[in-house]
Design an enzyme around this catalytic site. Structure first.
Site, mmCIF file in Angstrom:
data_model
loop_
_atom_site.group_PDB
_atom_site.id
_atom_site.type_symbol
_atom_site.label_atom_id
_atom_site.label_comp_id
_atom_site.label_asym_id
_atom_site.label_seq_id
_atom_site.Cartn_x
_atom_site.Cartn_y
_atom_site.Cartn_z
ATOM 1 N N ILE A 140 -89.195 50.317 -73.357
ATOM 2 C CA ILE A 140 -89.019 51.301 -74.435
ATOM 3 C C ILE A 140 -89.212 50.682 -75.803
ATOM 4 O O ILE A 140 -89.144 51.386 -76.812
ATOM 5 C CB ILE A 140 -87.625 51.966 -74.348
ATOM 6 C CG1 ILE A 140 -86.521 50.906 -74.426
ATOM 7 C CG2 ILE A 140 -87.500 52.787 -73.088
ATOM 8 C CD1 ILE A 140 -85.118 51.495 -74.444
ATOM 9 N N VAL A 193 -87.627 45.315 -74.702
ATOM 10 C CA VAL A 193 -86.414 46.107 -74.522
ATOM 11 C C VAL A 193 -86.744 47.203 -73.508
ATOM 12 O O VAL A 193 -87.713 47.936 -73.678
ATOM 13 C CB VAL A 193 -85.937 46.726 -75.848
ATOM 14 C CG1 VAL A 193 -84.650 47.515 -75.619
ATOM 15 C CG2 VAL A 193 -85.725 45.648 -76.896
ATOM 16 N N ASP A 202 -76.598 42.512 -91.701
ATOM 17 C CA ASP A 202 -77.836 43.306 -91.601
ATOM 18 C C ASP A 202 -77.504 44.758 -91.263
ATOM 19 O O ASP A 202 -78.144 45.380 -90.425
ATOM 20 C CB ASP A 202 -78.750 42.699 -90.535
ATOM 21 C CG ASP A 202 -80.174 43.255 -90.621
ATOM 22 O OD1 ASP A 202 -80.521 43.846 -91.656
ATOM 23 O OD2 ASP A 202 -80.925 43.107 -89.644
#
Length: 1004
Positions: free
Chosen positions: A645, A653, A764
Site C-alpha cells: 500500500i 508498507v 515531526d
C-alpha cells in the site's frame, strides 16, 4: 373448394387499393382508318361498325370459312411501352357459330391467336417481321365464350366477347400486336393495350408513390414509403409490395405520429394536440386532456406544465396530476424523560395530493435559552431515524441535561425538493431534566506494585451535571463478577490496595451526579506485579533515589548561587546556554537522574508519580535489547501479507492479517525492511518499534509486534483504514462539521499529552504523520523518523538545518535555529496541524519557499484563519505559535480547551475575520486577487477548485464579469454539490465582486 380457399386467404395478401391502368393504345378512340397491316390482303378487312352503345368505331373482320388453309394476319401499328414491364391486352370481338353456317367445311374455326413482337423502333414492313409464329411470340389462343348464329343476325342481337390477356417481361422500347385467323368468321370490334401500376396511397402512416407492377403476374415490387408530416418510423423500415396486377400487398413496418401529435382522417394526417391536451409518446393513440393542476401553452404539447405552486417529481409520469407540498404536521405531543424524548403528531391536513408523505426531524440546541440556537451534534440519537420517517412518532435520546431544545417536525413529499419554499413544519420546545452521567470512555494504569494498582480515567463525555464521586468495581479475572468489590473516590484517580501479587483484575468505573449513577465503563484488565518484578523494580529505583537526592542538593545550591548572581548582575541580559545543548533533555517538576544502571548504557529517567517514563532506545549499549524489552516478537507464520500500500524510508508498507494463537485474526499494517540493509539501517528501523512499544493510548498508533528472527524484518501495527490525515481531509473537503474536526483535533492533542507526560518529544508532528481509522479516530504515528533523516534525502518537506533535516513549515523557530526540540516545540507543530485540519489538508504557507517561511516567522507573521474557521480555534493556533516557548500552552491545557469547545458548541459559531484583531500580523493568502489571473481556469486552480473547469466552461461562465454575478443556484447548476466547495467558491466570488467595485471606484 374455391370459396373455402378465399376465406382462408391471409389478410396481409388482400389488395389495399384498386390498380391504376395506363392505356398505351385504344382502337375505339380512332376517328379515321386504323391502317393496320393485313396479310394477305384478302384476309382481314377494316370496316366501320357500332359498339354496344351504338357509337361508330373502326373494326376488322374476316370470314373466309369456305376456303381451306386460312392464315390471315392483322398487325397493329408500333406501340411504345412507356416503361411498363408487363402489357395487358383487352379484346372485344364476336365469333360466328360454325354450326350455324350452312355447308361449312370442317376447317371452320371459332378461335384466333394473339402474338406480339418487340422492337426498339418502328421497323416493321409489309414483309418484316415474317408472318409466322417465329419471330412472333404467341400470347394465347383466344376463344369466344359466346358465338352468334343466323337467328341472332336476324334479331340484331350482338354477342360480344371481352377477353384480357397479358404478356411480359418486355424490355425494348415498343412492340407490335398481331391477330392470326386460321379459318373463322369473326369481327375484332375493339382492342385496348394498357399496363397497370399501383396507385399513390397513404397507408400505415406513410405515403407510397405510384409504382409500376412487375414483369410477371406473380411479381412483387417493393416500394419504400415516406412518413407523413409529424410522423416517424417504428420498427423496421416501412415498405409495401406492388403485385403484377397493380395492387398493393404485404405492408411491412409503419409510421406513427410523434409525441404531441395525434392521428386523424383515417391515419392520413398527424395533427398537433389542441391547447389543453397533450400526448407524451409516439403512437396512434389520441391526445388526452392535461392532468389536474397543469396546462399547456401551445399546440403540439408533449407534456403539461404545472400551474404555479404545483410540481411534478422527477419520477412522476407525465399523465400524473401536479401536486404540491404538504401542510405542517398537527397536534404535536412531547414526553420528556431525563435526557430522552418521545415525539408524536398527527398527519398534515393537506398531504399535497400525494401518498409519499414522510417526516424529517430538525434538532436545535438552545443552551440555557439565551442566544441563537444551533444544530444538535452527532451524539444525539434518533430512533428509528432522523430523516424519512414514515410513522408520526420518534424517540430521541442522548440529549444534554438541563438544556433547552427546539424540534422542528417537517412534512415533506416527493415534490418538496422542487419547491423554492422551505418545508412546512410544526415545532416544539422542550427542556431536558437532570440525568445520570454517561459512561467513562477510557481508563489508564498510573502505577502498580505487588499488592496495589493506581488507576486514572477521564471525565465522562456527558457529565450531565456536577460529578459528585466515582465508584470503581473490581474483581479477579478468573472469578465471577458476583465477587466484585466497590471502591468510591471523589476524584478520577484511585489506588486499590490489598491485591494479590501477579494477578489480573477486571476494573469498571462509573460516575455519580445528583441524578444518580451512570453506566459502568467497559471492562479493563490490569495486573499487579509479581514478587520478582517488584524486586527488580526496587533495584532499578535505588540509583534513581540516590541520584534524586543528590540532584535536589545540587538544585538548592544552584538556587542560592543564582540568587546571588542575579542580585549582582541585575539589568544585564543572561546568555542563553540552552542553544548549545544538543541532547534531548526530559524535564518535569520532579528530580531527574542521568546515571546508568548497572550493566546498561546511559538512559534518561524522568520520574512522575504514577506515570510510565519514556526510555530512549539509543541509550542502550545494545539497541536489540530495547527491541526485546519493548516489542513483542511475532512468529512469521502468524503474519499474512496481502498487498503493498506504500513505500517508506526503509522499505515497503503492506496490509495484511495477523492471527496469534488463541486470538482472533486482525487486520494490520506491516512495514518491511528492504533487503541489502546495513546494521545501522536495521537498528534505526527497529528503533521505531522500541519507541512505539512503550506507548499505550487510544490516540497513539498501537504496536502489535516485530518479526526479527526471519527475513524480511517487519514492524506490525494496527491498520488505519483511512490513511494519513492530510490526504484523507483533501479527499473529503468540506464534508465534516466543525464539531467533528474539533473532535479529531482533540484526539491528536490527547495523544500528544500522553506522549508529553511520558517526556517523549515527537519532533515531526504533522497531519501526514497522523493516521485515521474507520471511526475517524486520529492517532499519532511515525515515531523517530525525522531523527534519522539523512542529509541526502530527496523529500522537499525536510530542509537541512544544523546537522540534520527539519520540516521547516511545521517546526518551531527555536528548533530551526538552535536544534532545540521540546514538548513546547511539539505544541508549535500541533498549531500547524490544527491549521491543516481546518483548511482540509491545505499546504501550510502555500507555495512560499522554506526561506520565506523562516523570514516571515522571524518577522512575527503567522498563518491566517482557514475558511470558516471559528475564532476560538484560530486564537488557540496563535497561542501555539507564541515566539517564547514558555508562553505556549501545554498539551493538557489544549485538551481542556478543546473539551470546553465541544461541550459548548456556541463558542465555535463566531468565525475568525480575515484580519484578526490579534497583535501578530497574519499572512494573507486566503483568497487571491482575481486581477492576477488571465482566465477563469487559472482562478479555479488558485482556489483549488480545478475539478470544475469543464463545468464552468460548458455552462458559459468563462469571464470574470460573468463569474462575479454567479448565485448559489448557478453554482449548483454547474455541478458543485459539496457544501464546503460551494462556500469556498462563493467566498472567492464575493471577494472578486468587492475587488471589481474597488477598481471601478478608483477609475471613476
Amino acid at each position: 373448394m374455391g370459396p373455402l380457399w378465399f376465406c382462408c386467404l391471409p389478410l396481409a395478401l388482400l389488395p389495399l387499393l384498386a390498380a391504376v391502368e395506363e392505356t398505351l393504345m385504344d382502337s375505339t378512340t380512332a376517328t379515321a382508318e386504323l391502317g393496320w397491316m393485313v396479310h394477305p390482303p384478302s384476309g382481314w378487312e377494316e370496316v366501320s361498325g357500332y359498339d354496344e352503345n351504338m357509337n361508330t368505331i373502326r373494326t376488322y373482320q374476316v370470314c373466309n370459312v369456305f376456303e381451306s388453309s386460312q392464315n390471315n394476319w392483322l398487325r397493329t401499328k408500333y406501340i411504345r411501352r412507356r416503361g411498363a414491364h408487363r402489357i395487358h391486352v383487352e379484346m372485344k370481338f364476336s365469333v360466328r357459330d360454325c354450326s350455324s353456317i350452312p355447308n361449312v367445311p370442317g376447317s371452320c374455326k371459332e378461335t384466333f391467336n394473339l402474338y406480339y413482337y418487340e422492337s426498339d423502333f418502328d421497323s416493321a414492313t409489309k414483309t418484316f417481321p415474317n408472318w409466322m409464329e417465329n419471330p412472333w411470340m404467341k400470347v394465347d389462343t383466344i376463344a369466344a365464350d359466346e358465338s352468334f348464329s343466323q337467328v341472332d343476325l336476324g334479331g340484331r342481337v350482338m354477342k360480344i366477347n371481352t377477353e384480357v390477356r397479358s404478356f411480359g417481361p418486355v424490355s425494348k422500347n415498343g412492340f407490335y400486336l398481331a391477330f392470326q385467323d386460321y379459318g373463322g368468321c369473326m369481327s375484332l370490334i375493339a382492342v385496348r393495350v394498357f399496363y397497370r401500376k399501383c396507385p399513390r396511397v397513404i397507408q400505415n402512416g406513410a405515403v407510397f408513390q405510384e409504382t409500376l407492377s412487375g414483369a410477371e403476374s406473380t411479381s412483387l415490387v417493393a416500394a419504400r414509403g415516406t412518413c407523413i408530416s409529424n410522423a416517424e418510423e417504428v420498427d423496421v423500415p416501412i415498405k409495401l409490395y406492388c403485385n403484377g396486377d397493380g395492387e398493393w400487398l404485404v405492408p411491412i413496418g409503419r409510421c406513427m405520429c410523434r409525441p404531441g401529435y395525434e392521428s386523424v382522417e383515417n391515419g392520413t394526417v398527424c395533427r398537433g394536440c389542441p391547447s389543453g391536451t397533450f400526448k407524451a409518446s409516439q403512437g396512434d393513440e389520441g391526445c388526452v386532456h392535461c392532468p389536474i393542476n397543469s396546462r399547456t401553452t401551445s399546440e403540439g404539447a408533449t407534456n403539461c406544465v404545472c400551474r404555479n405552486g404545483y410540481y411534478r417529481a422527477d419520477a412522476d409520469p407525465v399523465d400524473m396530476p401536479c401536486t404540491t407540498i404538504p401542510s405542517a404536521p398537527q397536534a404535536v405531543i412531547s414526553s420528556v424523560n431525563e435526557t430522552s424524548l418521545m415525539l408524536e403528531w398527527t398527519p398534515p391536513r393537506d398531504s399535497g395530493g400525494r401518498e409519499d408523505l414522510v417526516y424529517n426531524i430538525i434538532c436545535k440546541s438552545c443552551g440555557s435559552g439565551r442566544g441563537a440556537c444551533t444544530r444538535c451534534g452527532d451524539n444525539v440519537q434518533f430512533a428509528p431515524r432522523q430523516l424519512g420517517l414514515t410513522e408520526p412518532r420518534i424517540y430521541i435520546s442522548d440529549l444534554l441535561a438541563h438544556t433547552q431544545y427546539t424540534f422542528e417536525i417537517q412534512a415533506v413529499n416527493g415534490v418538496t425538493d422542487q419547491s423554492p419554499f422551505s418545508p412546512q413544519f410544526a415545532s416544539v420546545n422542550i427542556t431536558t431534566n437532570q440525568a445520570a452521567p454517561s459512561a467513562v470512555s477510557i481508563m489508564h494504569q498510573v502505577s502498580r506494585t505487588v499488592d496495589s494498582i493506581t488507576l486514572s480515567w477521564s471525565q465522562p463525555d456527558q457529565p450531565n451535571g456536577v460529578i459528585l464521586d466515582y465508584e470503581l468495581q473490581y474483581y479477579e479475572k478468573n472469578l465471577s463478577e458476583l465477587n466484585s468489590t466497590a471502591v468510591k473516590s471523589p476524584t478520577n484517580t484511585v489506588t486499590v490496595q490489598n491485591l494479590k501479587a501477579g494477578t489480573i483484575y477486571v476494573f469498571q468505573v462509573r460516575a455519580r451526579t445528583v441524578a444518580g449513577y451512570g453506566r459502568y465503563s467497559g471492562k479493563m484488565y490490569f495486573q499487579t506485579m509479581t514478587e520478582a518484578e517488584y524486586q527488580t523494580s526496587v533495584q532499578e529505583k535505588l540509583p534513581l533515589i540516590i541520584g534524586s537526592s543528590a540532584a535536589g542538593l545540587v538544585f538548592l545550591i544552584a538556587v542560592v548561587v543564582i540568587i546571588i548572581v542575579c542580585n549582582r548582575r541585575r539589568g544585564f541580559e543572561r546568555a542563553d546556554s540552552e542553544y548549545t545543548d544538543k541532547l534531548q533533555h526530559y524535564t518535569s517538576g520532579h528530580s531527574t537522574y542521568r546515571g546508568p544502571p548497572p550493566g546498561l548504557g546511559v538512559r534518561l529517567f524522568v520520574m512522575t508519580p504514577g506515570m510510565k517514563i519514556y526510555i530512549d532506545p539509543f541509550t542502550y549499549e545494545d539497541p536489540n535489547e530495547a527491541v526485546r524489552e519493548f516489542a513483542k516478537e511475532i512468529d512469521i507464520s502468524c503474519v499474512k501479507i496481502e498487498q503493498v500500500i506504500g513505500a517508506g524510508e526503509f522499505g515497503e508498507v503492506c496490509s495484511g492479517h495477523l492471527k496469534l494463537p488463541g486470538k482472533r485474526e486482525i487486520f494490520v499494517a506491516i512495514k518491511t525492511l528492504k533487503s541489502g540493509y546495513t546494521e545501522k539501517q536495521r537498528r534505526d528501523f527497529l528503533s521505531e518499534a522500541s519507541i512505539m512499544g512503550q506507548f499505550d493510548h487510544p490516540n497513539v498508533i498501537h504496536l502489535e509486534g516485530v518479526v526479527t528472527k526471519s527475513s524480511p524484518v517487519m514492524i506490525i501495527t494496527e491498520f488505519m483504514e483511512n490513511g494519513s490525515l492530510d490526504s484523507f481531509l483533501r479527499q473529503n473537503d468540506g464534508q465534516f462539521t466543525v464539531i467533528q474536526l474539533v473532535g479529531m483535533l482533540r484526539g491528536i492533542a490527547a495523544g500528544m499529552k500522553y506522549l508529553a507526560d511520558m517526556n517523549y518529544v515527537h519532533r515531526d508532528l504533522a497531519a501526514r504523520n497522523i493516521l485515521v481509522n474507520s471511526n475517524l479516530v486520529c492517532k499519532v504515528s511515525d515515531f523517530g523518523l525525522s531523527r534519522f533523516l539523512e542529509d541526502d534525502t530527496s523529500d522537499p518537506t525536510y530542509t537541512s538545518a544544523l546537522g540534520g533535516k527539519i520540516p521547516i513549515r511545521w517546526t518551531a523557530p527555536e528548533a530551526i535555529q538552535y536544534r532545540k526540540f521540546t514538548s513546547a516545540s511539539d505544541v508549535w507543530s500541533y498549531g500547524i496541524v490544527m491549521w491543516e485540519v481546518m483548511s482540509y489538508g491545505e499546504r501550510p504557507y502555500w507555495d512560499m519557499t522554506n526561506q520565506d517561511v523562516i523570514n516571515a516567522i522571524e518577522q512575527d507573521y503567522r498563518l491566517p484563519p482557514p475558511m470558516d474557521c471559528p475564532n476560538a480555534l484560530h486564537q488557540l493556533m496563535l497561542d501555539c505559535w507564541q515566539k517564547d516557548r514558555n508562553h505556549r500552552p501545554k498539551f493538557g491545557q489544549i485538551v481542556n480547551t478543546l473539551d470546553k469547545m465541544i461541550r459548548n458548541p456556541n463558542s465555535l459559531k463566531a468565525m475568525a475575520p480575515l484580519s484578526s484583531g490579534v497583535n501578530l500580523p497574519l499572512l494573507d493568502r486566503t483568497i487571491p486577487d482575481y486581477t492576477s489571473f488571465n482566465t477563469v481556469d487559472e482562478w479555479l486552480d488558485a482556489i483549488k477548485m480545478s475539478q470544475y473547469k469543464e463545468s464552468f466552461a460548458s455552462a458559459g461562465f468563462t469571464t470574470f464579469d460573468i463569474v462575479s454575478q454567479m448565485t448559489v443556484e448557478d453554482i449548483l447548476r454547474v455541478g458543485v454539490t459539496l457544501a464546503g466547495h460551494q462556500k469556498k467558491i462563493l467566498n472567492s466570488i464575493q471577494v472578486m465582486r468587492a475587488q471589481m467595485n474597488q477598481i471601478q471606484s478608483v477609475e471613476v
